[in-house]
Design a protein around this motif. Sequence first.
Motif, PDB file in Angstrom:
ATOM      1  N   HIS A 149      -4.535  10.311  -6.702  1.00 15.15           N
ATOM      2  CA  HIS A 149      -3.102  10.500  -6.939  1.00 15.15           C
ATOM      3  C   HIS A 149      -2.356   9.174  -6.816  1.00 15.15           C
ATOM      4  N   LYS A 150      -3.045   8.149  -6.294  1.00 15.53           N
ATOM      5  CA  LYS A 150      -2.382   6.893  -5.960  1.00 15.53           C
ATOM      6  C   LYS A 150      -2.415   5.976  -7.177  1.00 15.53           C
ATOM      7  N   LEU A 151      -1.275   5.870  -7.833  1.00 15.87           N
ATOM      8  CA  LEU A 151      -1.224   5.156  -9.097  1.00 15.87           C
ATOM      9  C   LEU A 151      -1.450   3.660  -8.906  1.00 15.87           C
ATOM     10  N   ASN A 152      -1.085   3.117  -7.753  1.00 15.97           N
ATOM     11  CA  ASN A 152      -1.344   1.697  -7.516  1.00 15.97           C
ATOM     12  C   ASN A 152      -2.850   1.418  -7.438  1.00 15.97           C
ATOM     13  N   GLU A 153      -3.617   2.388  -6.904  1.00 17.74           N
ATOM     14  CA  GLU A 153      -5.071   2.236  -6.861  1.00 17.74           C
ATOM     15  C   GLU A 153      -5.664   2.293  -8.259  1.00 17.74           C
ATOM     16  N   ILE A 154      -5.147   3.196  -9.073  1.00 15.36           N
ATOM     17  CA  ILE A 154      -5.632   3.307 -10.454  1.00 15.36           C
ATOM     18  C   ILE A 154      -5.413   1.991 -11.195  1.00 15.36           C
ATOM     19  N   ARG A 155      -4.251   1.408 -11.011  1.00 15.46           N
ATOM     20  CA  ARG A 155      -3.947   0.156 -11.709  1.00 15.46           C
ATOM     21  C   ARG A 155      -4.828  -0.985 -11.204  1.00 15.46           C
ATOM     22  N   LYS A 156      -5.259  -0.903  -9.943  1.00 16.36           N
ATOM     23  CA  LYS A 156      -6.082  -1.978  -9.379  1.00 16.36           C
ATOM     24  C   LYS A 156      -7.517  -1.937  -9.891  1.00 16.36           C
ATOM     25  N   VAL A 157      -8.116  -0.743  -9.969  1.00 13.87           N
ATOM     26  CA  VAL A 157      -9.558  -0.694 -10.238  1.00 13.87           C
ATOM     27  C   VAL A 157      -9.945  -0.102 -11.592  1.00 13.87           C
ATOM     28  N   ALA A 158      -9.085   0.705 -12.198  1.00  8.75           N
ATOM     29  CA  ALA A 158      -9.513   1.472 -13.379  1.00  8.75           C
ATOM     30  C   ALA A 158      -9.340   0.692 -14.678  1.00  8.75           C
ATOM     31  N   ASP A 159     -10.248   0.952 -15.615  1.00 10.84           N
ATOM     32  CA  ASP A 159     -10.121   0.435 -16.980  1.00 10.84           C
ATOM     33  C   ASP A 159      -9.391   1.438 -17.867  1.00 10.84           C
ATOM     34  N   SER A 160      -9.687   2.729 -17.661  1.00 15.01           N
ATOM     35  CA  SER A 160      -9.064   3.802 -18.448  1.00 15.01           C
ATOM     36  C   SER A 160      -8.629   4.901 -17.503  1.00 15.01           C
ATOM     37  N   VAL A 161      -7.669   5.702 -17.916  1.00 11.66           N
ATOM     38  CA  VAL A 161      -7.229   6.846 -17.130  1.00 11.66           C
ATOM     39  C   VAL A 161      -7.039   8.039 -18.058  1.00 11.66           C
ATOM     40  N   THR A 162      -7.646   9.158 -17.679  1.00  2.19           N
ATOM     41  CA  THR A 162      -7.450  10.414 -18.411  1.00  2.19           C
ATOM     42  C   THR A 162      -6.533  11.298 -17.596  1.00  2.19           C
TER      43      THR A 162
ATOM     44  N   ALA B 123      -8.034   9.217   0.406  1.00  9.60           N
ATOM     45  CA  ALA B 123      -7.009  10.145   0.902  1.00  9.60           C
ATOM     46  C   ALA B 123      -6.839  10.072   2.419  1.00  9.60           C
ATOM     47  N   ALA B 124      -7.946   9.891   3.156  1.00  7.49           N
ATOM     48  CA  ALA B 124      -7.878   9.893   4.620  1.00  7.49           C
ATOM     49  C   ALA B 124      -8.007   8.498   5.205  1.00  7.49           C
ATOM     50  N   LEU B 125      -7.887   7.447   4.375  1.00  3.50           N
ATOM     51  CA  LEU B 125      -8.101   6.085   4.854  1.00  3.50           C
ATOM     52  C   LEU B 125      -6.789   5.329   5.038  1.00  3.50           C
ATOM     53  N   ASN B 126      -6.798   4.371   5.972  1.00  3.57           N
ATOM     54  CA  ASN B 126      -5.646   3.488   6.104  1.00  3.57           C
ATOM     55  C   ASN B 126      -5.713   2.413   5.015  1.00  3.57           C
ATOM     56  N   ASP B 127      -4.684   1.560   4.950  1.00  2.00           N
ATOM     57  CA  ASP B 127      -4.590   0.594   3.851  1.00  2.00           C
ATOM     58  C   ASP B 127      -5.765  -0.378   3.844  1.00  2.00           C
ATOM     59  N   GLU B 128      -6.180  -0.842   5.031  1.00  2.12           N
ATOM     60  CA  GLU B 128      -7.271  -1.820   5.110  1.00  2.12           C
ATOM     61  C   GLU B 128      -8.584  -1.216   4.607  1.00  2.12           C
ATOM     62  N   ASP B 129      -8.899   0.002   5.072  1.00  2.00           N
ATOM     63  CA  ASP B 129     -10.138   0.654   4.641  1.00  2.00           C
ATOM     64  C   ASP B 129     -10.086   1.006   3.157  1.00  2.00           C
ATOM     65  N   SER B 130      -8.892   1.389   2.680  1.00  2.00           N
ATOM     66  CA  SER B 130      -8.742   1.695   1.249  1.00  2.00           C
ATOM     67  C   SER B 130      -9.047   0.471   0.401  1.00  2.00           C
ATOM     68  N   ASP B 131      -8.526  -0.689   0.813  1.00  2.00           N
ATOM     69  CA  ASP B 131      -8.757  -1.922   0.052  1.00  2.00           C
ATOM     70  C   ASP B 131     -10.243  -2.275   0.013  1.00  2.00           C
ATOM     71  N   LYS B 132     -10.932  -2.082   1.148  1.00  2.00           N
ATOM     72  CA  LYS B 132     -12.370  -2.379   1.192  1.00  2.00           C
ATOM     73  C   LYS B 132     -13.131  -1.477   0.222  1.00  2.00           C
ATOM     74  N   LEU B 133     -12.757  -0.205   0.200  1.00  2.90           N
ATOM     75  CA  LEU B 133     -13.442   0.738  -0.678  1.00  2.90           C
ATOM     76  C   LEU B 133     -13.197   0.406  -2.144  1.00  2.90           C
ATOM     77  N   LEU B 134     -11.958   0.081  -2.482  1.00  2.00           N
ATOM     78  CA  LEU B 134     -11.638  -0.254  -3.875  1.00  2.00           C
ATOM     79  C   LEU B 134     -12.356  -1.528  -4.307  1.00  2.00           C
ATOM     80  N   ASP B 135     -12.433  -2.503  -3.400  1.00  5.17           N
ATOM     81  CA  ASP B 135     -13.165  -3.732  -3.718  1.00  5.17           C
ATOM     82  C   ASP B 135     -14.643  -3.429  -3.958  1.00  5.17           C
ATOM     83  N   LEU B 136     -15.209  -2.496  -3.197  1.00  2.00           N
ATOM     84  CA  LEU B 136     -16.609  -2.127  -3.381  1.00  2.00           C
ATOM     85  C   LEU B 136     -16.822  -1.476  -4.745  1.00  2.00           C
ATOM     86  N   ILE B 137     -15.895  -0.628  -5.175  1.00  2.00           N
ATOM     87  CA  ILE B 137     -16.007  -0.001  -6.498  1.00  2.00           C
ATOM     88  C   ILE B 137     -16.045  -1.070  -7.586  1.00  2.00           C
TER      89      ILE B 137
END
Length: 516
Positions: A201-214, A172-186
């Motif tokens: 809330h960021k649906l593009n992030e969900i599509r990048k890292v998640a297997d399932s969404v509730t 939520a408080a990260l810029n795009d570069e830091d967000s990408d690093k965090l998602l890659d770490l997950i």
Amino acid sequence: MAGPVLEMRSIVKTFPGVKALSDVTLTVQQGEVHAICGENGAGKSTLMKVLSGVHPHGTYEGEILFEGDTCEFKDIRASEQRGIVIIHQELALVPYLSLAENIFLGNEHATRGLINWNDTLKHASELLRRVGLSDHPETRVTDIGVGKQQLVEIAKALSKKVKLLILDEPTAALNDEDSDKLLDLILELKKQGITSIIISHKLNEIRKVADSVTILRDGQTIETLDVKASDTTEDRIISGMVGRDLDHRFPERTAYEGEVGSAPALEIRGWSVHHPIDQQRKVVDDVSIEVKRGEIVGIAGLMGAGRTELAMSVFGRTYGRYAGGQVFKDGTEIRTKTVPEAVRHGIAYVTEDRKHYGLNLIDTINRNISLSALGKVAKRGIVDEQAERRVSEGFRKSMNIKAPTVSEPVGKLSGGNQQKVVLSKWIFAGPEVLILDEPTRGIDVGAKYEIYTVIDQLAAQGKAVVFISSELPELLGMCDRIYTMAAGRLTGEFSRAEASQESLMRQMTKDKEVTR
């Protein structure tokens, strides 16, 4: 997948006057990244607080099974002992302690009350490397950025031998570069066998890292979807979140140009501001913009471009050191050296940081709304509480603020409803110019649409609106014109017809003054 690692069955959680969760069911498979999404107030964070022991067993109804065992966590420590670790949206690091001290705080390498600093620093270095940080473990938290702080929180979780990592709005408080690093770490942690739950809330992030969404809505489970399935589209997720199809993400807008030949409602000429500490550096450098009545004008720029610095320095010079420039309203030069002066001239500023600068979280909706214009509800210097309540109740209904009464503390509201209170506060002041800085940051698509509609209505009433946002689709969907900034300077100006994500980004990544 090796079967469910977590099952939450028929969870019910009630607060005074509010049923936050109603028969919620959640199943998370071993080794997956499971996303939870929903509107603000849908119950996402409450559900995770039940799971992690923030809301202890006995304060809710239902059953939690972890690794096949029924769990009755009495506090956070009990859930952490089972390997469930939650990282809240508001980071829980001590700023003036070192990275190592924060990582092992409450979990120290100690014998008979004495900390073994050699072991502490050695293990902290290993954990920092594991999350991709090269900083020395004795570095203070206050000396690193928010993106790195989020990674330190994950290192802290790993020190507790985490099996299930819960991340509440981690970018939520990260810029795009830091967000990408965090998602890659997950995703890297997933390879190491760590299961994760991510609230976003960021649906593009969900599509990048998640297997399932509730999807949760109004405290209830709507459905769980396979993110990789062909029919799991953003529109389907949004429809589940808001309970209706959003054919348009933004309200239909008819641009209002104002009277032909009239002076701009707000004009800023040659505005320059020095950094508050490094006074040799200009954070806003000779910027000139104008906004007509009824017009929504966007300001786009990457982190550090100077957008917020421009807004705050114009609004009462609340940032940096003034280095030059003029402010005109309806063609007449005005002084905005202090916040009261700016407010008297009909200028309002909705800050990007509502929790620190926009609201008094421990006070009520009632008081927060009236604060910007107490004189309107006061007689001879004494606040008329009935008048104050009538005003606040009117905004609660018109802005659809979800709260049982206006006596509810603002700190108990969801992010979207807090933002509606901030907007209500400044609308009550009766401004002619509104500067909105990231007005929809951290809120869901349904609440965003409601706020967009309010902004559109204000423009239709003849207000001049400055709209600062990091989300280019938001600017393109809402604005009549868009300025771009880079390194403190104006780099471009686009009409609604000329603007595109590509054209804006080209100007946001250059350091050259626009020719006007």
